[in-house]
Enzyme design. Structure first.
Site, PDB file in Angstrom:
ATOM      1  N   PRO A  65       0.904  -1.502  -0.616  1.00  5.14           N
ATOM      2  CA  PRO A  65       0.234   0.056  -0.041  1.00  5.14           C
ATOM      3  C   PRO A  65       0.483   1.280   0.221  1.00  5.14           C
ATOM      4  CG  PRO A  65      -1.071  -1.399   1.968  1.00  5.14           C
ATOM      5  CD  PRO A  65       0.402  -1.893   1.044  1.00  5.14           C
ATOM      6  N   ILE A  66       0.514   2.316  -0.840  1.00  2.00           N
ATOM      7  CA  ILE A  66       1.224   3.924  -1.039  1.00  2.00           C
ATOM      8  C   ILE A  66       1.307   4.178   0.439  1.00  2.00           C
ATOM      9  CG2 ILE A  66      -0.900   5.161  -1.504  1.00  2.00           C
ATOM     10  CD1 ILE A  66       2.972   4.810  -3.219  1.00  2.00           C
ATOM     11  N   CYS A  67       0.212   3.753   1.535  1.00  3.27           N
ATOM     12  CA  CYS A  67       0.324   4.890   2.856  1.00  3.27           C
ATOM     13  C   CYS A  67       1.558   4.046   2.735  1.00  3.27           C
ATOM     14  CB  CYS A  67      -1.215   4.643   3.481  1.00  3.27           C
ATOM     15  SG  CYS A  67      -1.646   3.110   3.621  1.00  3.27           S
ATOM     16  N   THR A  68       2.072   3.210   3.463  1.00  2.58           N
ATOM     17  CA  THR A  68       2.725   2.234   3.900  1.00  2.58           C
ATOM     18  C   THR A  68       3.754   2.567   3.628  1.00  2.58           C
ATOM     19  OG1 THR A  68       1.581   0.254   4.083  1.00  2.58           O
ATOM     20  CG2 THR A  68       3.688  -0.059   4.748  1.00  2.58           C
ATOM     21  N   ASN A 118       4.555   6.599   4.743  1.00  2.00           N
ATOM     22  CA  ASN A 118       4.381   6.611   5.567  1.00  2.00           C
ATOM     23  C   ASN A 118       5.292   5.846   6.999  1.00  2.00           C
ATOM     24  OD1 ASN A 118       3.239   9.120   5.090  1.00  2.00           O
ATOM     25  ND2 ASN A 118       1.575   8.627   5.086  1.00  2.00           N
TER      26      ASN A 118
END
EC number: 6.2.1.45
Length: 152
Positions: A49-52, A55
């Site tokens: 996931p891009i958020c992983t 961030n």
């Protein structure tokens, strides 16, 4: 699973949801009526996931994927687009047919590469590298620490 057992024990429904990049999933679990949460198994993840990546990287695979994405977005894709722009007379026409915001993003990147951020000498390259490093490894980290303080 802790939540699954307690939902069954107290006869309470469970609404489980999650995201993976641009994809999402949801599962409704009603005790003694639907399949329990722990009896289902998620398919293996194909992408991170891009958020992983942006961030909360927490595995070496996240770091490797971030580095690969960063390299491609800095050195591969812009160079390919500039080369196409310079050699293919139909590049702009073809780019304008792309969906969503892609045409604007691609053409802005070409303009940035050829006009706004075009290096004229080695010193320009070093300056760009220093600014990029500072952005990625100083500013972004400070911003993350501000948004998500360690004591939370």
């Amino acid at each position: 699973m802790y939540m699954d057992r307690h939902c069954v024990y107290y006869r309470k429904p469970l609404l489980e949801s999650g995201t993976l990049g641009t994809k999402g999933n949801i599962q409704v679990v009603i005790p003694f009526l639907t399949e329990s949460y722990s009896s289902s198994q998620d398919p293996p993840e194909k992408s991170i996931p891009i958020c992983t990546l942006k961030n909360f990287p927490n595995a070496i695979e996240h770091t490797l994927q971030w580095a690969r994405d960063e390299f491609e977005s800095l050195f591969k894709q812009p160079a390919e687009n500039v080369n196409q722009y310079l050699t293919n007379p139909k590049f702009v026409e073809r780019t304008l047919r792309l969906g969503g915001t892609q045409p604007l993003e691609v053409l802005e990147a070409v303009h940035r590469s050829l006009v706004l951020q075009r290096p004229h000498d080695w010193a320009d390259c070093v300056t760009w590298a220093c600014l990029h490093w500072h952005s990625q490894y100083a500013n972004n980290i400070r911003q993350l620490l501000h948004n998500f303080p360690p004591e939370q």
